[in-house]
Design an enzyme around this catalytic site. Structure first.
Site, PDB file in Angstrom:
ATOM      1  N   ASN A  15     -66.824  35.808 -79.769  1.00 11.41           N
ATOM      2  CA  ASN A  15     -67.962  35.052 -80.300  1.00 11.41           C
ATOM      3  C   ASN A  15     -68.843  34.623 -79.126  1.00 11.41           C
ATOM      4  O   ASN A  15     -68.487  33.713 -78.387  1.00 11.41           O
ATOM      5  CB  ASN A  15     -67.441  33.822 -81.066  1.00 11.41           C
ATOM      6  CG  ASN A  15     -68.551  32.889 -81.509  1.00 11.41           C
ATOM      7  OD1 ASN A  15     -69.736  33.255 -81.488  1.00 11.41           O
ATOM      8  ND2 ASN A  15     -68.191  31.683 -81.918  1.00 11.41           N
ATOM      9  N   LYS A  17     -71.639  33.146 -79.190  1.00 11.76           N
ATOM     10  CA  LYS A  17     -72.456  31.950 -79.484  1.00 11.76           C
ATOM     11  C   LYS A  17     -73.909  32.232 -79.061  1.00 11.76           C
ATOM     12  O   LYS A  17     -74.348  33.375 -79.171  1.00 11.76           O
ATOM     13  CB  LYS A  17     -71.869  30.722 -78.800  1.00 11.76           C
ATOM     14  CG  LYS A  17     -70.364  30.598 -79.061  1.00 11.76           C
ATOM     15  CD  LYS A  17     -69.791  29.275 -78.704  1.00 11.76           C
ATOM     16  CE  LYS A  17     -68.291  29.309 -78.915  1.00 11.76           C
ATOM     17  NZ  LYS A  17     -67.672  28.011 -78.845  1.00 11.76           N
ATOM     18  N   HIS A 107     -67.797  28.541 -88.825  1.00 15.81           N
ATOM     19  CA  HIS A 107     -67.369  28.133 -87.480  1.00 15.81           C
ATOM     20  C   HIS A 107     -67.517  26.617 -87.357  1.00 15.81           C
ATOM     21  O   HIS A 107     -68.438  26.028 -87.929  1.00 15.81           O
ATOM     22  CB  HIS A 107     -68.218  28.842 -86.416  1.00 15.81           C
ATOM     23  CG  HIS A 107     -67.683  28.657 -85.037  1.00 15.81           C
ATOM     24  ND1 HIS A 107     -67.948  27.530 -84.297  1.00 15.81           N
ATOM     25  CD2 HIS A 107     -66.870  29.438 -84.278  1.00 15.81           C
ATOM     26  CE1 HIS A 107     -67.318  27.631 -83.130  1.00 15.81           C
ATOM     27  NE2 HIS A 107     -66.665  28.781 -83.092  1.00 15.81           N
ATOM     28  N   GLU A 109     -68.675  24.823 -85.141  1.00 10.81           N
ATOM     29  CA  GLU A 109     -69.988  24.365 -84.645  1.00 10.81           C
ATOM     30  C   GLU A 109     -71.018  24.345 -85.775  1.00 10.81           C
ATOM     31  O   GLU A 109     -71.934  23.516 -85.771  1.00 10.81           O
ATOM     32  CB  GLU A 109     -70.437  25.258 -83.472  1.00 10.81           C
ATOM     33  CG  GLU A 109     -69.646  24.921 -82.221  1.00 10.81           C
ATOM     34  CD  GLU A 109     -69.485  26.059 -81.222  1.00 10.81           C
ATOM     35  OE1 GLU A 109     -70.234  27.052 -81.294  1.00 10.81           O
ATOM     36  OE2 GLU A 109     -68.580  25.944 -80.377  1.00 10.81           O
ATOM     37  N   GLU A 182     -58.881  27.947 -86.079  1.00 11.49           N
ATOM     38  CA  GLU A 182     -59.429  27.414 -84.837  1.00 11.49           C
ATOM     39  C   GLU A 182     -59.353  25.887 -84.855  1.00 11.49           C
ATOM     40  O   GLU A 182     -60.253  25.225 -85.399  1.00 11.49           O
ATOM     41  CB  GLU A 182     -60.895  27.822 -84.695  1.00 11.49           C
ATOM     42  CG  GLU A 182     -61.108  29.310 -84.625  1.00 11.49           C
ATOM     43  CD  GLU A 182     -62.359  29.633 -83.810  1.00 11.49           C
ATOM     44  OE1 GLU A 182     -62.221  30.309 -82.804  1.00 11.49           O
ATOM     45  OE2 GLU A 182     -63.449  29.166 -84.174  1.00 11.49           O
ATOM     46  N   GLY A 188     -63.266  25.384 -76.772  1.00 11.11           N
ATOM     47  CA  GLY A 188     -64.048  25.077 -75.576  1.00 11.11           C
ATOM     48  C   GLY A 188     -63.484  23.935 -74.746  1.00 11.11           C
ATOM     49  O   GLY A 188     -64.152  23.448 -73.835  1.00 11.11           O
ATOM     50  N   SER A 228     -59.762  28.226 -76.800  1.00 13.82           N
ATOM     51  CA  SER A 228     -59.368  28.322 -75.385  1.00 13.82           C
ATOM     52  C   SER A 228     -58.402  29.473 -75.106  1.00 13.82           C
ATOM     53  O   SER A 228     -57.482  29.332 -74.297  1.00 13.82           O
ATOM     54  CB  SER A 228     -58.801  26.975 -74.902  1.00 13.82           C
ATOM     55  OG  SER A 228     -59.799  25.965 -75.023  1.00 13.82           O
TER      56      SER A 228
HETATM   57  C1  PEP Z   1     -64.893  29.626 -80.524  1.00 14.69           C
HETATM   58  O1  PEP Z   1     -65.969  29.119 -80.314  1.00 14.69           O
HETATM   59  O2  PEP Z   1     -64.682  30.223 -81.592  1.00 14.69           O
HETATM   60  C2  PEP Z   1     -63.854  29.514 -79.508  1.00 14.69           C
HETATM   61  C3  PEP Z   1     -62.625  29.789 -79.842  1.00 14.69           C
HETATM   62  O3  PEP Z   1     -64.252  29.084 -78.256  1.00 14.69           O
HETATM   63  P1  PEP Z   1     -63.361  29.022 -76.922  1.00 14.69           P
HETATM   64  O4  PEP Z   1     -62.585  30.317 -76.828  1.00 14.69           O
HETATM   65  O5  PEP Z   1     -64.346  28.882 -75.814  1.00 14.69           O
HETATM   66  O6  PEP Z   1     -62.455  27.856 -77.054  1.00 14.69           O
END
Ligand code: PEP
Length: 270
Positions: A15, A17, A107, A109, A182, A188, A228
């Protein structure tokens, strides 16, 4: 390991973003494809997909198709509506004309920064399914939810809600949906869940899929972990029986790192 003894082909999804414009996306996808080719990546054993911003999709689609790359791609969001006065939105029909195989929906976000409700997520999933685009349905609890409700309650409730409006024309096919667990606190933050935590929730999500869609579909549906993920921790997740891949944010923007995550089979003991 998830893929052993099951029909589920692991999916490593990046992803991006709001990163990389369409020119950067072309260079990135070319380099990623070369890296994976150099590493003799077997796409039949692990599917790899990138999720660029909307303005990159046409370029990425054209490149993948012209160079016959095995990489796949998807959008990061979709409108719940078919067409009309929805300034700034992109419909599933438009994504379909670009042969977009996947779309991320719900997601965290989008849920937090854009106040997307469970109902809106469900309407988006319904629209993607209607147009034959596989929704990557994101679910996950916040740190506060975790304390109040434990790990599975919110993700399970979000998954139930997300599937509540979709009308599958036929029996849902075996790869018609992807679920991404997630935990919001892991996105993040550099603080990934443990493989055991991911497995516990993934198993509950699969049980929920069994209840709603039947065991054949549930057994075939990929459940990803996201939060992460790096090349140094992917193997632990992929050893879990109910984790079938990863949704990767930050690390998906680093080509050697993302290619190494996609190559997890080289560093996962079976
Ligand atoms: C995400 O935004 O879906 C995500 C998992 O981000 P990160 O891997 O940076 O934690």
């Amino acid at each position: 390991m998830a893929s052993v003894g099951s029909s589920r082909v692991p999916l490593i999804a990046g992803n991006w973003k709001m990163n990389l414009d369409h020119l950067q996306a072309i260079a990135f996808v070319q380099k990623l494809a070369w890296s994976l080719k150099d590493a003799r990546h077997d796409f039949a054993k692990t599917e790899v997909a990138v999720f660029p911003p909307f303005t990159d999709l046409r370029s990425v689609q054209t490149l993948i198709s012209a160079d016959k790359l095995h990489l796949r791609f998807g959008a990061q969001d979709v409108s719940a509506h078919e067409s009309g006065a929805y300034t700034g939105e992109i419909s599933a029909a438009f994504l379909k004309t670009l042969d977009t195989p996947y779309v991320i929906i719900g997601h965290s976000e989008r849920r937090t920064l854009h106040s997307e409700s469970d109902e809106e997520v469900a309407a988006k999933v319904a629209s993607a399914v209607k147009h034959g685009i596989v929704p990557v349905i994101c679910v996950g609890e916040t740190a506060e939810d975790l304390e109040l409700h434990g790990p599975s309650a919110i993700p399970v409730a979000q998954l139930r809600a997300a599937l509540s409006q979709a009308k599958f024309e036929r029996e849902p096919g075996l790869t018609d949906i992807v679920v991404a667990y997630e935990p919001v606190w892991a996105i993040g933050s550099g603080q990934a869940a443990t493989p055991e935590q991911a497995e516990q929730v993934a198993a509950q999500l699969r049980a929920t899929l069994t209840e709603i869609l039947g065991s054949d579909v549930a057994d075939a549906t990929r459940i990803l972990y996201g939060g992460s993920v790096k090349s140094s921790n992917i193997a632990g997740f992929m050893r879990m029986p109910n984790v079938d891949g990863a949704l990767v944010g930050g690390a998906s923007l680093d080509i050697p790192e993302f290619a190494s995550i996609a190559q997890f089979l080289k560093h996962v003991g079976t």
